[in-house]
Scaffold this active site. Structure first.
Site, PDB file in Angstrom:
ATOM      1  N   MET A  17       0.568  -1.023   0.182  1.00 30.33           N
ATOM      2  CA  MET A  17      -0.241   0.107  -0.008  1.00 30.33           C
ATOM      3  C   MET A  17       1.004   1.150  -0.198  1.00 30.33           C
ATOM      4  O   MET A  17       0.328   1.860  -0.417  1.00 30.33           O
ATOM      5  CB  MET A  17      -1.272  -0.209   1.256  1.00 30.33           C
ATOM      6  CG  MET A  17      -2.441  -0.800   1.379  1.00 30.33           C
ATOM      7  SD  MET A  17      -3.451  -0.673   2.446  1.00 30.33           S
ATOM      8  CE  MET A  17      -2.630  -2.459   3.611  1.00 30.33           C
ATOM      9  N   ASP A  62      13.937   4.077   9.249  1.00 27.89           N
ATOM     10  CA  ASP A  62      14.064   2.855   9.947  1.00 27.89           C
ATOM     11  C   ASP A  62      13.213   3.435  11.133  1.00 27.89           C
ATOM     12  O   ASP A  62      13.061   4.937  11.846  1.00 27.89           O
ATOM     13  CB  ASP A  62      14.813   1.932  10.806  1.00 27.89           C
ATOM     14  CG  ASP A  62      14.385   0.934  11.585  1.00 27.89           C
ATOM     15  OD1 ASP A  62      13.418   1.208  12.214  1.00 27.89           O
ATOM     16  OD2 ASP A  62      15.228   0.362  11.981  1.00 27.89           O
ATOM     17  N   TYR A 154       0.105  -8.101  17.389  1.00 30.31           N
ATOM     18  CA  TYR A 154      -0.199  -6.629  15.712  1.00 30.31           C
ATOM     19  C   TYR A 154      -1.415  -5.984  17.110  1.00 30.31           C
ATOM     20  O   TYR A 154      -1.656  -4.912  16.836  1.00 30.31           O
ATOM     21  CB  TYR A 154      -0.999  -7.491  15.193  1.00 30.31           C
ATOM     22  CG  TYR A 154      -0.817  -6.769  13.784  1.00 30.31           C
ATOM     23  CD1 TYR A 154      -0.106  -5.953  13.028  1.00 30.31           C
ATOM     24  CD2 TYR A 154      -1.998  -6.859  13.286  1.00 30.31           C
ATOM     25  CE1 TYR A 154       0.178  -5.422  12.032  1.00 30.31           C
ATOM     26  CE2 TYR A 154      -2.694  -6.220  12.249  1.00 30.31           C
ATOM     27  CZ  TYR A 154      -1.629  -5.911  11.653  1.00 30.31           C
ATOM     28  OH  TYR A 154      -2.111  -5.266  10.340  1.00 30.31           O
ATOM     29  N   VAL A 187      -6.104  -6.629   2.240  1.00 38.02           N
ATOM     30  CA  VAL A 187      -5.567  -6.150   1.331  1.00 38.02           C
ATOM     31  C   VAL A 187      -4.378  -7.194   0.224  1.00 38.02           C
ATOM     32  O   VAL A 187      -3.452  -7.326   0.772  1.00 38.02           O
ATOM     33  CB  VAL A 187      -5.070  -4.780   1.206  1.00 38.02           C
ATOM     34  CG1 VAL A 187      -4.874  -3.810  -0.004  1.00 38.02           C
ATOM     35  CG2 VAL A 187      -6.415  -3.692   2.514  1.00 38.02           C
TER      36      VAL A 187
HETATM   37  N1  LIG Z   1      -2.114  -5.942   3.322  1.00 35.15           N
HETATM   38  C1  LIG Z   1      -3.393  -5.739   4.121  1.00 35.15           C
HETATM   39  O1  LIG Z   1      -4.884  -6.899   4.299  1.00 35.15           O
HETATM   40  C2  LIG Z   1      -3.160  -4.949   5.741  1.00 35.15           C
HETATM   41  C3  LIG Z   1      -4.201  -5.677   6.684  1.00 35.15           C
HETATM   42  C4  LIG Z   1      -4.596  -4.381   7.618  1.00 35.15           C
HETATM   43  C5  LIG Z   1      -3.396  -3.316   7.700  1.00 35.15           C
HETATM   44  N2  LIG Z   1      -2.364  -3.430   6.892  1.00 35.15           N
HETATM   45  C6  LIG Z   1      -1.391  -1.829   7.603  1.00 35.15           C
HETATM   46  O2  LIG Z   1      -0.902  -1.620   5.767  1.00 35.15           O
HETATM   47  C7  LIG Z   1       0.112  -1.333   6.505  1.00 35.15           C
HETATM   48  C8  LIG Z   1       1.071  -1.348   5.372  1.00 35.15           C
HETATM   49  O3  LIG Z   1       1.008  -2.706   5.107  1.00 35.15           O
HETATM   50  P1  LIG Z   1       1.408  -3.550   3.795  1.00 35.15           P
HETATM   51  O4  LIG Z   1       0.228  -4.635   3.216  1.00 35.15           O
HETATM   52  O5  LIG Z   1       1.064  -2.956   2.252  1.00 35.15           O
HETATM   53  O6  LIG Z   1       2.757  -4.420   3.685  1.00 35.15           O
HETATM   54  P2  LIG Z   1       4.060  -5.136   3.157  1.00 35.15           P
HETATM   55  O7  LIG Z   1       4.937  -5.551   3.884  1.00 35.15           O
HETATM   56  O8  LIG Z   1       3.487  -4.621   1.892  1.00 35.15           O
HETATM   57  O9  LIG Z   1       4.811  -2.784   3.062  1.00 35.15           O
HETATM   58  C9  LIG Z   1       5.465  -2.582   4.543  1.00 35.15           C
HETATM   59  C10 LIG Z   1       6.327  -1.955   4.084  1.00 35.15           C
HETATM   60  O10 LIG Z   1       6.897  -1.739   5.129  1.00 35.15           O
HETATM   61  C11 LIG Z   1       8.162  -1.213   5.319  1.00 35.15           C
HETATM   62  N3  LIG Z   1       8.872  -1.335   6.728  1.00 35.15           N
HETATM   63  C12 LIG Z   1       8.953  -2.552   7.623  1.00 35.15           C
HETATM   64  N4  LIG Z   1       9.724  -1.797   8.955  1.00 35.15           N
HETATM   65  C13 LIG Z   1       9.551  -0.630   8.475  1.00 35.15           C
HETATM   66  C14 LIG Z   1      10.905   0.001  10.036  1.00 35.15           C
HETATM   67  N5  LIG Z   1      11.329  -0.580  10.581  1.00 35.15           N
HETATM   68  N6  LIG Z   1      10.797   1.272   8.959  1.00 35.15           N
HETATM   69  C15 LIG Z   1      10.292   1.422   7.393  1.00 35.15           C
HETATM   70  N7  LIG Z   1      10.138   1.091   7.020  1.00 35.15           N
HETATM   71  C16 LIG Z   1       9.918  -0.610   6.929  1.00 35.15           C
HETATM   72  C17 LIG Z   1       8.923  -2.325   4.796  1.00 35.15           C
HETATM   73  O11 LIG Z   1      10.081  -2.514   4.460  1.00 35.15           O
HETATM   74  C18 LIG Z   1       7.559  -2.378   3.779  1.00 35.15           C
HETATM   75  O12 LIG Z   1       8.365  -1.996   2.504  1.00 35.15           O
HETATM   76  C19 LIG Z   1       0.443  -1.406   7.353  1.00 35.15           C
HETATM   77  O13 LIG Z   1       0.852  -0.789   8.176  1.00 35.15           O
HETATM   78  C20 LIG Z   1      -0.099  -2.547   7.751  1.00 35.15           C
HETATM   79  O14 LIG Z   1      -0.404  -3.488   9.115  1.00 35.15           O
HETATM   80  C21 LIG Z   1      -2.115  -4.252   6.115  1.00 35.15           C
END
Ligand SMILES: NC(=O)c1ccc[n+]([C@@H]2O[C@H](COP(=O)([O-])OP(=O)(O)OC[C@H]3O[C@@H](n4cnc5c(N)ncnc54)[C@H](O)[C@@H]3O)[C@@H](O)[C@H]2O)c1
Length: 259
Positions: A17, A62, A154, A187
């Site tokens: 996202m 980070d 989480y 997602v």
């Molecule tokens: N995908 C889903 O279904 C879903 C559902 C609910 C919530 N979310 C939330 O949406 C957000 C995005 O998730 P996503 O699904 O795109 O995940 P993703 O794993 O595709 O992307 C997450 C990104 O965060 C980066 N990241 C992790 N630790 C980090 C740090 N310490 N510093 C900087 N960057 C860091 C990772 O390198 C990665 O690029 C998150 O907060 C996740 O909890 C996702």
């Protein structure tokens, strides 16, 4: 060009996202600071955006490191005269354990990334946004911050983020800064690839499918833009109806004889 003239910081920009938001915000005219710890995909994304005329730069950040946030704020001050209107605290991690089988170091790690990260981000960016005349902070929560959820650490991080977003909305309103939280359901991103609960969650989602990352990014765009100028302290589920009606939908389907 709904973000023309705005500068945005997006964390977790290299994947899922965050990448979709980075691309869409740049296409809508924002100057984007794309931040992540995955440098290679982050740089590739930014190059791709720039080749299409977008204005984005990649920054290794980070989110758990408060001094790295201070460095980013100093960079924004020196390269963009401190101009900042939008912060998307999107970076997040998951470790799939319940309360009894959770390792305490996992709890610490998840709280550091999912809760402290956005708190550090808001502390570093809000003064810049205040001095730029106001702006919009978007924190990415989860359904795990709206209801009981099987992943204990989480869930703790996302409920806490939801609460602290409301504190920030209260604290920053006088500065013209809005703070809202979006709660994704399912997602399609690398975060949930191979999740054992994927099929069950999809079938319980009234809309019957997972979202694409750009369907989610459009909601973030709305909250980042002036279209949402009187919204703050709000929780916005983007979940195909999961939180609102999924339990009763199963009851209703049973009564109708279609379950
Ligand atoms: N995908 C889903 O279904 C879903 C559902 C609910 C919530 N979310 C939330 O949406 C957000 C995005 O998730 P996503 O699904 O795109 O995940 P993703 O794993 O595709 O992307 C997450 C990104 O965060 C980066 N990241 C992790 N630790 C980090 C740090 N310490 N510093 C900087 N960057 C860091 C990772 O390198 C990665 O690029 C998150 O907060 C996740 O909890 C996702």
């Amino acid at each position: 060009m709904r973000l023309a003239g705005k500068t945005a910081v997006i964390t977790g920009a290299a994947s899922g996202m965050g990448a979709a938001e980075t691309e869409m915000f740049a296409l809508e005219g924002a100057r984007v600071y794309a931040c992540d710890i995955q440098d290679e995909p982050g740089r590739e994304l930014v190059e791709q955006i720039r080749s299409h005329g977008g204005n984005a730069t990649y920054h290794h950040l980070d989110v758990t490191d408060e001094s790295a946030w201070a460095e980013l704020a100093a960079t924004i001050r020196s390269t963009d005269s401190g101009d900042l209107q939008v912060l998307v605290n999107n970076a997040g991690i998951q470790v799939r354990h319940g309360l009894m089988d959770m390792a305490m170091e996992d709890l610490d790690r998840i709280l550091s990334v999912n809760l402290k990260g956005p708190m550090f981000g808001m502390r570093a960016c809000a003064p810049l946004m205040r001095d730029s005349g106001g702006g919009s902070i978007i924190n990415i929560g989860s359904l795990a911050g709206m209801m009981g959820h099987p992943i204990a650490a989480y869930t703790a991080s996302k409920w806490a983020l939801r609460g602290v977003s409301k504190t920030a909305a209260m604290e920053f309103a006088n500065w013209g800064i809005r703070v809202n939280t979006i709660h994704p359901g399912l997602v399609n991103t690398p975060l949930i690839a191979g999740t054992p609960s994927y099929d069950a969650m999809e079938s319980m989602t009234p809309m019957g499918r997972a979202a694409a990352a750009d369907e989610f990014a459009r909601v973030a765009l709305f909250l980042a833009s002036d279209d949402s100028s009187f919204m703050t302290g709000v929780d916005v589920p983007v979940d195909g109806g999961f939180e609102a009606v999924s339990s009763y939908r199963r009851v209703w389907q049973t009564v109708q004889g279609i379950a």
